[in-house]
Design a protein around this motif. Structure first.
Motif, short mmCIF file in Angstrom:
data_model
loop_
_atom_site.label_atom_id
_atom_site.label_comp_id
_atom_site.label_asym_id
_atom_site.label_seq_id
_atom_site.Cartn_x
_atom_site.Cartn_y
_atom_site.Cartn_z
N THR A 217 -12.33 3.30 3.19
CA THR A 217 -13.05 2.06 2.87
C THR A 217 -12.24 1.33 1.80
O THR A 217 -11.98 1.89 0.72
CB THR A 217 -14.47 2.35 2.35
OG1 THR A 217 -15.21 3.02 3.38
CG2 THR A 217 -15.19 1.06 1.99
N THR B 112 -12.34 -8.32 9.85
CA THR B 112 -12.19 -6.98 10.44
C THR B 112 -10.84 -6.86 11.17
O THR B 112 -10.26 -7.86 11.61
CB THR B 112 -13.32 -6.71 11.43
OG1 THR B 112 -13.29 -7.72 12.45
CG2 THR B 112 -14.67 -6.73 10.75
N LEU C 124 -4.83 -5.82 5.83
CA LEU C 124 -6.10 -6.40 5.41
C LEU C 124 -5.81 -7.69 4.62
O LEU C 124 -4.98 -7.71 3.70
CB LEU C 124 -6.88 -5.43 4.52
CG LEU C 124 -7.11 -4.03 5.11
CD1 LEU C 124 -7.88 -3.17 4.13
CD2 LEU C 124 -7.84 -4.12 6.44
#
Length: 326
Positions: free
Chosen positions: A319, A276, A289
């Motif tokens: 997402t 996360t 990410l």
């Protein structure tokens, strides 16, 4: 003035003159010899394939005689061989040259030159299952005759067991008339072994879910197939990692060969996680990410924006997903 007589006797004749009545007497002794010679033929032996010639001889109780055979010979003997076709019966007439009387004698010659008739029935070829064959001779001869056998293998029976491809020859001898004949049989042998191979295939994995194994034979004739799952086609579709074996059999000579292949299977999924990150805001306008993956091999990444690095810099709320492929 004459008289014919047929018997031995003392014959008298008286001659009378019819005028003066005088007479004269005469006597003559007539003998008679009508004795025929006694005739016999000796050495009336049997002719066969060993005893090929004999001499027939004539015996007589008189000396001054002549001979006449029905074969045209005028000697006291005649040669006869086993090829003679004079009816097998020989007759001789013996004539006394002094009185002209004759006698005959005959002899029937027994000629046996019949050769054995041999048949050897054909047999199947010698191959990888039938490793030998039995040859059996069938022989026809006169009833009661005794036979002997000699194969070119040295065997002396009517049957012989053979294991090689060649011409087998048999001589049969009739021991009764000593005649022989020969026959032979060609026996074929085919033990040529076939060969078979299975080309290698790629492993079974998460994309290639099966593989087709194909047996490649090298043989002189058609072959049959049997895999270790008992299927009988020349190919086999497999979905598991294993060692697969195929046996092939030559349909003509029954010889076999086999081949094996090991098929590998790897359907272990890699693991992946995306730690996360914080919130995108006015201060932190973008986030990185980072996909963390574990696999047995090298890894390819595919994010939902089609980038393919292990990391993805994002600046929008969304997402995000990554696909990791081993």
């Amino acid at each position: 003035t004459q008289v014919t007589v047929t018997e031995a006797n003392l014959y008298h004749v008286t001659v009378i003159d019819d005028v003066n009545k005088c007479s004269t007497e005469k006597t003559i002794n007539i003998s008679k010899n009508i004795v025929s010679p006694t005739v016999a033929i000796i050495n009336n032996a049997k002719l066969d394939c060993a005893n090929t010639q004999i001499t027939l001889s004539v015996t007589s109780n008189q000396i001054n005689v002549s001979y006449e055979w029905n074969s045209g010979v005028n000697n006291p003997f005649v040669e006869v061989d086993n090829t003679d076709t004079n009816g097998f019966t020989y007759e001789v007439t013996v004539t006394n040259l002094d009185n002209g009387c004759s006698s005959t004698a005959n002899a029937t010659i027994d000629i046996d030159i019949a050769i054995p008739t041999i048949t050897i029935p054909a047999v199947d070829q010698i191959d990888c299952i039938h490793t030998s064959q039995t040859l059996t001779a069938n022989v026809q001869v006169a009833s009661g005759h005794v036979l002997s056998y000699l194969w070119n293998t040295g065997a002396t029976n009517s049957q012989v067991v053979v294991s090689e491809g060649q011409i087998y020859e048999l001589m049969v001898t009739d021991e009764t008339n000593h005649c022989s004949s020969i026959n032979n049989l060609l026996v074929k042998k085919d033990v040529q072994m076939p060969k078979v191979s299975i080309p290698s295939v790629d492993q079974i994995d998460c994309i290639v879910l099966n593989q087709t194994l194909t047996a490649i034979p090298i043989a002189s004739h058609d072959v049959s197939y049997q895999w270790n799952d008992n299927s009988t086609a020349n190919s086999l579709v497999v979905i598991e990692g294993n060692t697969y074996t195929v046996n092939i059999t030559d349909k003509v000579n029954n010889c076999t060969a086999s081949a094996s292949i090991s098929v590998t299977k790897d359907v272990t999924n890699p693991t992946v996680s995306i730690p996360t990150v914080g919130q995108i805001n006015c201060k932190d306008t973008s986030m990185i990410l980072s996909a963390s993956a574990t696999a047995n091999h090298s890894i390819n990444y595919l994010w939902n924006d089609n980038s393919n690095e292990s990391t993805l810099t994002v600046s929008e709320k969304n997402t995000y997903s990554v696909i990791v492929t081993d």
